[in-house]
Structure formats: C-alpha cells, structure tokens
Design a protein around this motif. Structure first.
Motif, PDB file in Angstrom:
ATOM      1  N   THR A   1      -9.363 -61.603  -1.135  1.00 49.79           N
ATOM      2  CA  THR A   1      -9.445 -60.375  -1.234  1.00 49.79           C
ATOM      3  C   THR A   1      -8.444 -59.604   0.717  1.00 49.79           C
ATOM      4  N   ASP A   2      -9.379 -60.315   1.327  1.00 53.49           N
ATOM      5  CA  ASP A   2      -9.128 -59.058   2.751  1.00 53.49           C
ATOM      6  C   ASP A   2      -8.495 -60.122   3.124  1.00 53.49           C
TER       7      ASP A   2
ATOM      8  N   ASP B   1     -14.669 -62.658  -1.306  1.00 48.94           N
ATOM      9  CA  ASP B   1     -14.300 -61.797  -0.014  1.00 48.94           C
ATOM     10  C   ASP B   1     -13.275 -61.818   1.029  1.00 48.94           C
TER      11      ASP B   1
END
Length: 113
Positions: free
Chosen positions: A92-93, A89
């Motif tokens: 990706t962020d 996460d």
C-alpha cells in the motif's frame, strides 16, 4: 527435512521463479478472503499489469512453509522478480508513493523480453 517438505519448498521456489509478479494471498483476486489480501489486489490492479497469485487457503502446505522460506510471517506476500517485496502495508505504501507501479512495470517488461 522430509521429502514432502522439500518438494513444497521446491514448488514455492518454482512458482516464484516462473512468475515475475506473484501474490501469495488468501482467496483469489476476484474473491479475496481477507481485507489485507483485498487491499493488496486493489493496489496491484491499479498498476494495470497481469499478476499471478496463489491462494494459500487452498494450499495449506504452502501457507505453512512460505513464511519459513520468506522469513515473513504474514500474508499477503508480494514477490517481484524473485524478491519478496513485502505484505499489505508495504504494498500500500509503495502504491501510494507511485513506486509499486515502477516495480511492476519493470517486472512486466522483463517478463515480456
């Protein structure tokens, strides 16, 4: 702590210090064994720099020890310049914000010096 345990910890620390960009993942970049690892690899490849990886499925002792050292329970785990960046996460962020490439480029430059 057993000798075996401390030697696994030393191996992990050596891997992290020897590679400015290191991804602990399930499988390999060519054949990721989980969706999260695949997504992390895509983000890293999008940054255009080489990175090292360790297949935790082939290294069960690393798979069980790393979360304790990192204080991070899941995989993949991205380490840049000896610091844990995070998991899928976070990777990706950072990638979507353009910040991952900045981190990767800086680490690749440091490694080249």
């Amino acid at each position: 702590m057993s000798n075996e345990q401390s030697s696994i910890e030393q191996t992990i620390r050596d891997q992290i210090s020897a590679n400015s960009i290191l991804l602990y993942m399930k499988g390999s970049p060519d054949q990721p064994q989980c969706g999260f690892s695949a997504q992390a690899v895509q983000c890293l490849m999008g940054c255009g720099k080489r990175f090292a990886y360790v297949d935790i499925l082939a290294n069960p002792e690393i798979r069980s020890t790393l979360p304790v050292i990192a204080n991070w329970p899941t995989f993949p785990q991205l380490w840049i310049d000896g610091e844990l960046v995070g998991g899928c996460d976070i990777i990706t962020d950072l990638h979507q914000k353009g910040e991952l490439k900045t981190l990767i480029d800086a680490a690749a430059e440091d490694a080249a010096e």
